[in-house]
Each structure stands twice: as C-alpha cells, then as structure tokens.
Write a protein that holds these residues in place. Structure first.
Motif, short mmCIF file in Angstrom:
data_model
loop_
_atom_site.label_atom_id
_atom_site.label_comp_id
_atom_site.label_asym_id
_atom_site.label_seq_id
_atom_site.Cartn_x
_atom_site.Cartn_y
_atom_site.Cartn_z
N THR A 283 0.83 -1.21 0.00
CA THR A 283 0.00 0.00 0.00
C THR A 283 0.87 1.26 0.00
O THR A 283 0.61 2.21 -0.75
N LEU A 284 1.91 1.25 0.84
CA LEU A 284 2.79 2.43 0.90
C LEU A 284 3.53 2.64 -0.42
O LEU A 284 3.74 3.77 -0.85
N PHE A 285 3.92 1.54 -1.05
CA PHE A 285 4.59 1.68 -2.35
C PHE A 285 3.63 2.30 -3.37
O PHE A 285 4.03 3.14 -4.18
N ALA A 286 2.36 1.90 -3.32
CA ALA A 286 1.36 2.49 -4.22
C ALA A 286 1.21 3.99 -3.94
O ALA A 286 1.10 4.79 -4.88
N VAL A 287 1.21 4.37 -2.66
CA VAL A 287 1.14 5.80 -2.29
C VAL A 287 2.34 6.55 -2.86
O VAL A 287 2.21 7.63 -3.44
N LEU A 288 3.53 5.96 -2.70
CA LEU A 288 4.74 6.60 -3.22
C LEU A 288 4.68 6.75 -4.74
O LEU A 288 5.07 7.78 -5.29
N PHE A 289 4.17 5.72 -5.40
CA PHE A 289 4.11 5.73 -6.86
C PHE A 289 3.16 6.82 -7.36
O PHE A 289 3.52 7.62 -8.23
N VAL A 290 1.97 6.88 -6.78
CA VAL A 290 0.96 7.85 -7.24
C VAL A 290 1.39 9.28 -6.92
O VAL A 290 1.35 10.18 -7.78
#
Length: 415
Positions: A49-56
């Motif tokens: 989830t945190l990686f998705a936040v970083l990506f977006v």
C-alpha cells in the motif's frame, strides 16, 4: 483455439480470452494462508500500500519537478509547496511514506527473524525480501537528492565518495556515478532517472518475484508449524473450515488485511497532517551550497545504523586506515542479512521465545541496532565515538560469530 461464444457480460467476455477466473483462483481464492498468524503478518500488504502511495504521489510531483541544479530547489520548495493546488499534501504524503515504509520494512524483517521465516525452504523469500530492502534504500537515497538542499548535496558527496574506496576502479567509478568530477548537474540528472524510472521498475519486478517465491514453501505461521497445505486446503474446500488450519487469501485473509490497512492509514494521515517534519530535515530547506559544509552531516534515520557502522572505526588498526576498516564493515553490514539463512546453522524452526539462546541474541541485536541508530545522528566525538565503535563491534560479532555458535549448539542439543 478456445471456443468463443456470445458473452453474458464483461467478465465472461474477458474470461473466454484471458481465463481471468482461473487466474483469480490461482492468485486469490486457492492461495492458502495459515490461520495461526497475527497482525505482524499484515506488514507485507501495508508495504504494498505504501509503495502504491509513493508511486501515485511521485507521479503527481514529477509533473512540476525540474531536474536541474539551478531549478530543482525552487521547483520543490516554491512551485510544489506554494503554487500548485495541494502540492504540499502530495509532498508530505511522499516524504512521510518514504520514511514510514522503512519502519514497516524493519518490522517485517525482524518478524521474519523472530519466527524463523527464512529457514527450511523459505530462503528465496528471505533473499528476495532483502533485495527489496537494498533497492528501496537506493530509491530512498536517490529521492533524497532531488530537493537539492544542503543535506541532499552533502549526502551525495559523502555516499559517492565511498565508492572511491573500492580497489583499482574506485576513482573512475566515482566519476562515472557522478557524471562529473564533482557532485553537480549531471549527478542530479542521473539520480533523477534512477529515482523515477529504473529503480521503480526493478522494485516492481522484485515485488512480483517476492510474492511468487511465497507460493511454493508458503507463508510461515506464529508457531512455525509445518503444514501440509494441500491436505488442509482439501479440508477447507470440503466444508470442514473449523478443523482446517488454512484460509484462502481472498476473502478470508485479505479482508483482515483491509482492516489493518485502514487502521494504519489513520496513523499515516496523522503523520502527514501534523508530524510531517520528522521526514524532512530542516537543513535541507537551505539550497545546496558546495562552499558551505553543514556542521554535522548525517543520513535519514533508516540509514543511521549502517552509517554508524561506517564511521564507528575512527582509528587505524594494525596499519590499516580507519576509512578502509569502516568501509569494509559497512560493506559487510549491507550484505550480512542476506546470509542469515546460512549463518543460522540450526535446523530448529521455532519462534525465538522457544529458542532460549536465540531469543537473547535476537533482543541484543535489536537493541544494538537501536543504539547504532541513535548514535548515528550524534556528532562522532568523545564518548559518542566510543559508543559507536563498540556497538559496531557488537553488531558484527552477533552476526558473524555468535549466531553460528549458538545455532550449532542448538543443533547439537536437538539431537
């Protein structure tokens, strides 16, 4: 060729062409997870989830960022923070997620050590996880350079200088990494490319491999019981869900993970809105100045323990220069956790609280890494330098000497 008939909906249309039902079964419905687990097993999903936040948020930030030494600082601190609608929010989310993701990685890593989740067929899960840690570290460091503040510049100066200690190719390697003789515009451009292009692709690839490596030996459980997953899955599918020791990834396991993600995101947005300053060093709000060295240079908190190992050896030993000893110790610290499945010589797979000597070793290691982290941010003078020295020695001894000895003793005692 598959028989194509008139579809009764979009999913059916896709299923005839892509076998989405079979794919969903393999990835979700018939992917089995032990029942005997606790909240610590949710760290993997939180990391995703945190990686998705970083990506977006990274995509939103890169629309306004300028990878040029003359423009980078203002593009971050003026354009994004003051002129772009909600730019401050995207930057805070990106900065906090970049910091918190390492807290979750360390929890995930020490959970694996505590429960012996790197042993008996799970070595590749561990190695791919450590590979993710290293690549995430490179991603974090390259991102730390982009605001082009004082700490960005001087951290790049210190870290790129380390490569100069590599025998034979060191000086040429430093120039190649920097793209110049000094940290300058080509260096920023290279780290920008790494941060937004190459490293995210590598991370996504390793995440996919990490998940795949879980498929064969399956997930460990909190009593480290070796399960016959096929037998337990048959029980579950036959309707004996009470006596089966497994549940499907979807909906059983993932629905619990959603609850943990929701709780975590409350904590995350509290940090984003009220405590974001912990992820942003105040010195980095000064523009990079090659003529003005900060009084004390240090990395972000998640690198402090290895940074302290690097500078812990502050005097020459046996004619070997302190820099070379520290660099060797630093190199060992970066790779030593990869070797954990082979440094642990015991065949016993149990939680640490059922392995008395290993239990003591585990807590000493954890405390020692906390000490290294605390002293890594303090000036390396007086008693601080000696604490760093002894903590570095203890760290290396714990992993290179004490762990093999106590696990050999454990193996002999188990016979």
């Amino acid at each position: 060729m598959a028989h194509i008939r008139k579809a009764n909906g979009l999913i059916d249309w896709l299923d005839q062409r892509l076998a989405v039902h079979k794919l969903f079964d393999v990835l979700m419905v018939k992917y089995w997870i032990p029942k005997q687990i606790n909240f610590l097993w949710a760290m993997g999903v939180i990391l995703t989830t945190l990686f998705a936040v970083l990506f977006v948020t990274g995509l939103l930030l890169v629309m306004y960022y300028k990878p040029d030494t003359a423009l980078a600082f203002d593009s971050v601190n003026k354009t994004i923070m003051q002129e772009v609608d909600y730019g401050w929010l995207w930057r805070h989310m990106h900065g906090v997620a970049a910091s918190v993701i390492f807290l979750i990685i360390y929890i995930h890593m020490f959970t694996g050590i505590y429960y012996g989740s790197y042993k008996r067929g799970r070595e590749m899960i561990w190695v791919s996880g450590m590979l993710l840690f290293v690549v995430f570290s490179a991603e974090a460091f390259s991102g730390y350079m982009l605001p082009w503040g004082q700490m960005s510049y001087w951290a790049a100066q210190v870290i790129t200088n380390l490569f100069g200690g590599i025998p034979f190719i060191g000086p040429e390697l430093v120039i190649w990494i920097r793209g110049d003789y000094a940290v300058s515009d080509p260096t920023l451009t290279r780290f920008f490319m790494l941060h937004v292009c190459l490293l995210p692709i590598v991370i996504i690839s390793i995440i996919a491999f990490h998940f795949y490596s879980l498929r064969i030996p399956h997930v460990n459980n909190e009593i480290s019981e070796e399960l016959d997953f096929d037998l337990e899955a048959e029980k579950y599918m036959a309707g004996d869900t009470r006596n089966s020791k497994v549940i499907p990834f979807w909906p059983g396991f993932l629905s619990k993970d959603f609850m943990y993600i929701c709780l975590f995101m409350i904590f995350f947005f509290y940090l984003v809105c009220f405590k974001f300053e912990f992820a942003m060093d105040p010195i980095n709000f000064d523009p990079a100045d090659a003529l003005k060295t900060p009084p004390h240079i240090y990395p972000e908190w998640y690198f402090l323990w290895s940074y302290e190992v690097l500078r812990g050896f502050f005097f020459d030993i046996g004619g070997i220069k302190a820099f070379n000893i520290g660099l060797a110790a630093f190199g060992i610290a970066q790779v030593i956790f990869f070797l954990l499945p082979w440094l642990d010589r015991s065949e016993v797979v149990k939680p640490a609280h059922e392995r008395p000597l290993f239990f003591i070793w585990f807590w000493i290691l954890l405390i020692d890494m906390i000490v290294l982290t605390i002293y890594g941010k303090l000036p390396p003078t007086g008693v601080n330098a000696w604490v760093g020295f002894y903590a570095s020695i203890v760290f290396l001894l714990l992993l290179l000497v004490i762990l093999p000895i106590i696990t050999i003793m454990e193996r002999k005692g188990a016979k």
